[in-house]
Motif scaffolding. Structure first.
Motif: not given
Length: 348
Positions: A132-138, A224-229, A303-314
């Motif tokens: 999970r990433a913890r980016p900036i939300f605006y 500031i929040a985690n992306t999965y929320y 986000y998957p920890v395995v590099a070549d796994v496809e991300w979800s549409e979100t």
């Protein structure tokens, strides 16, 4: 192991442990069983456990509870713990479990090949399952993305009374500050923290969703929040208000010209008391196969920890970003210093 607890603390601890006991009453060791303590909610883990059982014939007995309560239970149970596997959130908690001597090192070519080095313990005591990433939300109507750049820039005067973030007691924030200590001198991070706290729009209160809701409601311009929320709010068809709040907000990936955006994990470990080691390792390896990783991304917007796994549409809709590659064991190593630093900065 000796515990030095006050009478009140001992009573609370006993109550917490007993409250979990009914969930896992009489689990016996057997070759075709594995016993799991999981801080992930049942709906986010049981479908994968059912699939594991269907494919391997290994029954999974599991407890789900709050992360800190489960770790305390492992400590109290010691060598008598029935748990073989421990799943929890945040590398800082995994490090605490390691330091509490309730985990054992695991050697697995499958895990080492699947999981990048920075997302696992160097000695094999724990492994990342999802990121999970913890980016900036605006707030899109109040902030232009070109006004933003780094976490450090949020200490600038122009953000005075414009930032929402949860308290310093939250381990996600502790790990964010610990990651900064992993890259910069303590004095620089402490100076940043003091200025950053001065820019809070309100005293920290509530969880990550609450910070996003507060921004959407006009209480602040930055959160500031985690992306999965955020992903859960965007996809919450049962609550139009949550969706509306999330749609008023956008993600900015900070520090893209430098170390990258802070990321953390949910992770897994084999307990020191594990009796069903072979089954436990099979479960650990199953949870990093491509199908499991893809399901997790779809179900919880991580986000998957395995590099070549496809991300979800979100996840795809948020775009690609550069992630910090600091080994996440550093989040645990620097946790104590991060907490002290946040206290000195009066981060409540």
């Amino acid at each position: 192991m000796q515990l030095s607890l006050s009478k009140h603390a001992s009573k609370l601890l006993l109550t917490s442990v007993l409250s979990l006991s009914f969930i896992l009453p009489n689990i016996a060791s057997a070759d075709a069983e594995v016993n799991l303590y999981s801080a992930r909610k049942e709906k986010l883990i049981k479908p994968l456990l059912d699939k594991f059982t269907a494919e391997t014939g290994i029954k999974v007995n599991f407890v789900t509870a709050k992360a800190d309560a489960l770790l305390k239970r492992l400590e109290v149970e010691g060598d008598n713990s029935p748990a073989d596997v421990f799943i929890t959130t945040d590398a800082g908690r995994l490090y605490r479990a390691q330091q509490a001597n309730v985990l054992q090192s695991v050697k697995s070519d499958v895990l080492n090949k699947a999981i990048p080095e920075n997302l696992r313990d160097p000695e094999g005591f724990w492994y990342g399952l999802s990121q999970r990433a913890r980016p900036i939300f605006y707030v899109k109507s109040k902030v232009k993305p070109e006004e933003l750049s780094t976490y450090e820039s949020l200490a600038d005067d122009k953000w005075k009374k414009r930032i929402c973030i949860r308290s310093s007691n939250n381990i996600y924030n502790q790990s964010l500050v610990a990651s900064m200590l992993g890259h910069d001198k303590k004095e620089a991070v402490e100076s940043w923290a003091s200025k950053f706290v001065a820019n809070f729009a309100k005293p920290p209160k509530g969880g990550d969703r609450d910070q996003i809701k507060a921004a959407a409601a006009g209480q602040c311009d930055i959160a500031i929040a985690n992306t999965y929320y955020y992903g859960a709010m965007l996809n919450n068809k049962k609550d139009p208000k949550q969706q509306a709040a999330a749609n008023a907000i956008a993600i900015f990936w900070p520090n893209q010209e430098g170390r990258g955006t802070h990321v953390n994990i949910s992770g897994i470990a084999m307990t020191k008391a594990a009796k069903n080691k072979e089954s436990a390792l099979k479960l650990m390896e199953f949870l990093v196969n491509k199908e499991s990783q893809k399901w997790y991304a779809e179900a919880n917007h991580e986000y998957p920890v395995v590099a070549d796994v496809e991300w979800s549409e979100t996840l795809k809709s948020w775009g690609k970003f550069k992630a910090d590659t600091l080994n996440l064991s550093k989040l645990g190593e620097f946790n104590s210093e991060a907490v002290k630093l946040m206290d000195r900065a009066r981060w409540k």
